[in-house]
Design a protein around this motif. Structure first.
Motif, PDB file in Angstrom:
ATOM      1  N   SER A 167       5.602  -1.046  -3.073  1.00 22.92           N
ATOM      2  CA  SER A 167       4.871   0.468  -2.798  1.00 22.92           C
ATOM      3  C   SER A 167       3.551   0.142  -2.930  1.00 22.92           C
ATOM      4  O   SER A 167       2.922  -0.809  -3.263  1.00 22.92           O
ATOM      5  CB  SER A 167       5.467   1.335  -4.130  1.00 22.92           C
ATOM      6  N   MET A 208       1.389   1.486  -5.057  1.00 21.10           N
ATOM      7  CA  MET A 208       0.841   1.214  -6.301  1.00 21.10           C
ATOM      8  C   MET A 208       0.983  -0.474  -6.662  1.00 21.10           C
ATOM      9  O   MET A 208       0.250  -0.983  -7.422  1.00 21.10           O
ATOM     10  CB  MET A 208       1.656   2.052  -7.552  1.00 21.10           C
ATOM     11  N   ILE A 212      -1.679  -2.258  -5.583  1.00 26.36           N
ATOM     12  CA  ILE A 212      -2.851  -2.331  -6.149  1.00 26.36           C
ATOM     13  C   ILE A 212      -2.732  -3.036  -7.390  1.00 26.36           C
ATOM     14  O   ILE A 212      -3.524  -4.036  -7.768  1.00 26.36           O
ATOM     15  CB  ILE A 212      -3.064  -0.787  -6.326  1.00 26.36           C
ATOM     16  N   PHE A 250      -6.936   8.047  -5.738  1.00 20.24           N
ATOM     17  CA  PHE A 250      -5.507   8.509  -6.061  1.00 20.24           C
ATOM     18  C   PHE A 250      -5.270   8.555  -7.418  1.00 20.24           C
ATOM     19  O   PHE A 250      -5.560   7.535  -8.195  1.00 20.24           O
ATOM     20  CB  PHE A 250      -4.565   7.691  -5.074  1.00 20.24           C
ATOM     21  N   GLU A 264     -11.637   4.083  -2.057  1.00 22.66           N
ATOM     22  CA  GLU A 264     -10.660   4.885  -0.864  1.00 22.66           C
ATOM     23  C   GLU A 264     -11.606   5.754   0.131  1.00 22.66           C
ATOM     24  O   GLU A 264     -12.378   6.453  -0.549  1.00 22.66           O
ATOM     25  CB  GLU A 264     -10.014   5.997  -1.604  1.00 22.66           C
ATOM     26  N   ASP A 315      -8.777   0.835   0.134  1.00 24.57           N
ATOM     27  CA  ASP A 315      -7.563   1.393   0.207  1.00 24.57           C
ATOM     28  C   ASP A 315      -7.605   2.366   1.413  1.00 24.57           C
ATOM     29  O   ASP A 315      -8.355   3.312   1.718  1.00 24.57           O
ATOM     30  CB  ASP A 315      -7.454   2.391  -0.928  1.00 24.57           C
ATOM     31  N   CYS A 359      -5.428   3.674   3.467  1.00 24.88           N
ATOM     32  CA  CYS A 359      -4.131   4.573   3.534  1.00 24.88           C
ATOM     33  C   CYS A 359      -4.485   5.834   4.377  1.00 24.88           C
ATOM     34  O   CYS A 359      -3.479   6.202   5.299  1.00 24.88           O
ATOM     35  CB  CYS A 359      -3.624   5.137   2.072  1.00 24.88           C
ATOM     36  N   PHE A 360      -5.539   6.578   4.289  1.00 18.61           N
ATOM     37  CA  PHE A 360      -5.535   7.516   5.160  1.00 18.61           C
ATOM     38  C   PHE A 360      -5.944   7.307   6.452  1.00 18.61           C
ATOM     39  O   PHE A 360      -5.561   8.175   7.623  1.00 18.61           O
ATOM     40  CB  PHE A 360      -6.777   8.402   4.568  1.00 18.61           C
ATOM     41  N   SER A 415      -0.782   2.069   1.207  1.00 19.95           N
ATOM     42  CA  SER A 415       0.257   2.439   0.678  1.00 19.95           C
ATOM     43  C   SER A 415       1.114   2.953   2.093  1.00 19.95           C
ATOM     44  O   SER A 415       0.935   3.693   2.900  1.00 19.95           O
ATOM     45  CB  SER A 415       0.195   3.969  -0.104  1.00 19.95           C
ATOM     46  N   THR A 418       3.900   3.521   2.508  1.00 19.44           N
ATOM     47  CA  THR A 418       4.797   4.825   2.402  1.00 19.44           C
ATOM     48  C   THR A 418       4.281   5.902   3.276  1.00 19.44           C
ATOM     49  O   THR A 418       5.143   6.763   3.462  1.00 19.44           O
ATOM     50  CB  THR A 418       4.617   5.292   0.805  1.00 19.44           C
ATOM     51  N   LYS A 419       3.150   6.034   3.685  1.00 18.73           N
ATOM     52  CA  LYS A 419       2.313   6.986   4.135  1.00 18.73           C
ATOM     53  C   LYS A 419       2.299   6.879   5.652  1.00 18.73           C
ATOM     54  O   LYS A 419       3.544   6.863   6.334  1.00 18.73           O
ATOM     55  CB  LYS A 419       0.768   7.187   3.712  1.00 18.73           C
ATOM     56  N   LEU A 468       9.507   3.508   0.577  1.00 17.31           N
ATOM     57  CA  LEU A 468       8.315   3.057  -0.171  1.00 17.31           C
ATOM     58  C   LEU A 468       7.956   1.693   0.437  1.00 17.31           C
ATOM     59  O   LEU A 468       8.859   0.891   0.680  1.00 17.31           O
ATOM     60  CB  LEU A 468       8.338   3.273  -1.543  1.00 17.31           C
ATOM     61  N   GLY A 469       6.582   1.404   0.289  1.00 13.71           N
ATOM     62  CA  GLY A 469       6.170   0.250   0.549  1.00 13.71           C
ATOM     63  C   GLY A 469       4.635   0.094   0.536  1.00 13.71           C
ATOM     64  O   GLY A 469       4.058   1.093   0.356  1.00 13.71           O
TER      65      GLY A 469
HETATM   66  C1  LIG Z   1      -4.683   6.803  -1.155  1.00 18.85           C
HETATM   67  C2  LIG Z   1      -3.321   6.420  -1.690  1.00 18.85           C
HETATM   68  N1  LIG Z   1      -3.176   4.922  -2.429  1.00 18.85           N
HETATM   69  C3  LIG Z   1      -1.955   4.481  -2.822  1.00 18.85           C
HETATM   70  C4  LIG Z   1      -1.206   5.427  -3.063  1.00 18.85           C
HETATM   71  C5  LIG Z   1       0.202   4.989  -3.698  1.00 18.85           C
HETATM   72  O1  LIG Z   1       1.423   4.583  -2.840  1.00 18.85           O
HETATM   73  P1  LIG Z   1       2.694   4.551  -3.204  1.00 18.85           P
HETATM   74  O2  LIG Z   1       3.116   6.120  -3.463  1.00 18.85           O
HETATM   75  O3  LIG Z   1       3.385   3.989  -1.953  1.00 18.85           O
HETATM   76  O4  LIG Z   1       2.941   3.606  -4.510  1.00 18.85           O
HETATM   77  C6  LIG Z   1      -1.053   6.706  -2.532  1.00 18.85           C
HETATM   78  C7  LIG Z   1       0.250   7.433  -2.761  1.00 18.85           C
HETATM   79  O5  LIG Z   1       0.115   8.736  -2.585  1.00 18.85           O
HETATM   80  C8  LIG Z   1      -2.173   7.156  -1.905  1.00 18.85           C
HETATM   81  O6  LIG Z   1      -2.327   8.522  -1.523  1.00 18.85           O
END
Ligand SMILES: Cc1ncc(COP(=O)(O)O)c(C=O)c1O
Length: 403
Positions: free
Chosen positions: A91, A93, A96, A117, A160, A189, A191-192, A211, A213-214, A223-224
């Motif tokens: 995931s 998390m 991280i 987050f 982030e 991070d 992710c966005f 993440s 997952t997003k 999840l990943g």
């Molecule tokens: C910016 C950001 N980082 C990390 C995570 C954590 O990811 P995960 O839910 O895959 O553990 C999220 C989850 O919403 C996130 O929005």
């Protein structure tokens, strides 16, 4: 297995890498990537087993350590980020956590951006703190504050960009320079934005966290997570924790994520276009106090966004007007409750648009004064824009916008 079924070349475009990089074919010659659902691997002899276990000979031993489908995902993601290596995790998390466990020890200090987050904040404040690791929070938009927060024991900068839900940006090259002076590792991070919109390593960051997952999955299925960086960092600092503690990505999820990467660039491009169209429409609505989207000229860091990101991304926040916090919440909830198309869910990064009220969901556990200081008001709504027609999305949002 073939080593790589893709001729390595420095200048492949991201669209090419997304559908080709990392592919490794088995002896069957399959065109699509195979899903290797196996927990262990067979050796030809006791001597071969001994050599693989002792790392004298490279190869798969046990799927907690490595797996061919997971490796394909890691190599494709690393190629997209312009990195030497990546390590997949179960995931975001756990990516991280793995990063922190691999880098930090008792007595170390982290400087992190405000507006992280929520679970990342819980990890720093409630879990790593138990092992003697402390964290200071500073604005992502203020590199001088990062410099001022540095202590002799600072080992890691964690940021982030853009942040959630305030869409604040960090100037990655500026933070990289402060981190370098401090002898700290800059972890971003991503992710966005994903590598389709922003490549932090090329801007001076040391490590990228995902993440998956997003947007990497992009369709809200699995999840990943992943850590991306130099070969030495992944092999020497990340892999030892992962193979021992086991927050490993399953090969099934890796396969889904490999397929997600194939369409990442076009999804990010179209979802960003849709987000910009919805953001412009929201800005014109009298019930809306403000729209926070880096792709809009009204965003205070719009110039930085243009420099650092390919687009404004697919996430935006907006605030409904209201005389009191109670009225603001009523107005925000009315918009959310009157939608018929968008999904009321806290996830983001899906092809289907999702809507959230941060003050009572994702940031509900944050102390009210901290929330207020961060600017997360009762009237705020976060929208992660998907692939639906932007006109349909605007009609859906308009339904609850009564005076
Ligand atoms: C910016 C950001 N980082 C990390 C995570 C954590 O990811 P995960 O839910 O895959 O553990 C999220 C989850 O919403 C996130 O929005």
């Amino acid at each position: 297995m073939q080593d790589q079924d893709f001729p390595s070349q420095d200048d492949w475009a991201i669209e090419t890498l997304a559908v080709r990089a990392g592919t490794a074919r088995s002896g069957f010659g399959e065109h699509a990537e195979a899903m290797f659902l196996t927990s262990s691997y067979v050796f030809g002899s006791a001597a071969e087993a001994a050599d693989r276990f002792s790392n004298k000979v490279e190869g798969n031993v046990y799927s907690r350590f490595t797996n061919p489908t997971v490796t394909m995902f890691e190599q494709r993601l690393a190629a997209l980020e312009g990195a030497e290596a990546a390590l997949a995790t179960a995931s975001g998390m756990s990516a991280i956590l793995t990063c922190c466990m691999g880098v930090l020890k008792a007595g170390d200090h982290v400087v992190a951006s405000t507006g992280l987050f929520g679970s990342t904040v819980q990890l720093f404040n409630n879990i790593l703190s138990k092992f003697g690791i402390t964290t200071s929070y500073v604005s992502p938009a203020d590199p001088a504050a990062w410099r001022a927060a540095v202590r002799p024991e600072t080992k890691l900068f964690y940021v982030e960009t853009p942040s959630n839900p305030m869409m604040e940006l960090a100037d990655i090259p500026a933070l990289a320079s402060v981190a370098k002076d401090a002898g700290a590792l800059l972890v971003v991070d991503n992710c966005f934005c994903t590598p389709a919109l922003q490549q932090p390593l090329k801007l001076g960051a040391d490590v990228v966290i995902h993440s998956a997952t997003k947007y990497i999955d992009g369709q809200g299925r699995v999840l990943g997570g992943a850590i991306v960086g130099s070969k030495a960092f992944i092999k020497d600092q990340m892999l030892p924790f992962l193979r021992t503690a086991g927050p490993t990505l399953s090969p099934f999820n890796a396969w889904v994520l490999l397929k997600g990467l194939e369409t990442l660039a076009i999804r990010m491009e179209r979802q960003s276009e849709n987000a910009l169209a919805v953001a412009r429409w929201l800005e014109a609505q009298p019930q809306v106090k403000r729209v926070i989207y880096p792709g809009l000229e009204s965003h205070p860091q719009h110039e930085l966004a243009k420099r650092q990101q390919k687009t404004g991304g697919a996430v935006l926040s907006f605030e409904l007007r209201g005389e009191t916090p109670e009225q603001q919440r009523t107005n925000a909830w009315r918009v959310i409750d009157n939608t018929r198309l968008v999904s009321i869910t806290a996830n983001l990064g899906d092809t289907r648009t999702t809507i959230t009220h941060p003050a009572t969901t994702t940031h509900g556990r944050v102390a009210p004064e901290v929330r207020a200081a961060a600017g997360i008001t009762e009237g705020m709504i976060r929208l992660a824009v998907g692939l639906e027609s932007p006109e349909d999305l605007c009609r859906d949002l308009a339904r609850g916008m009564t005076d």
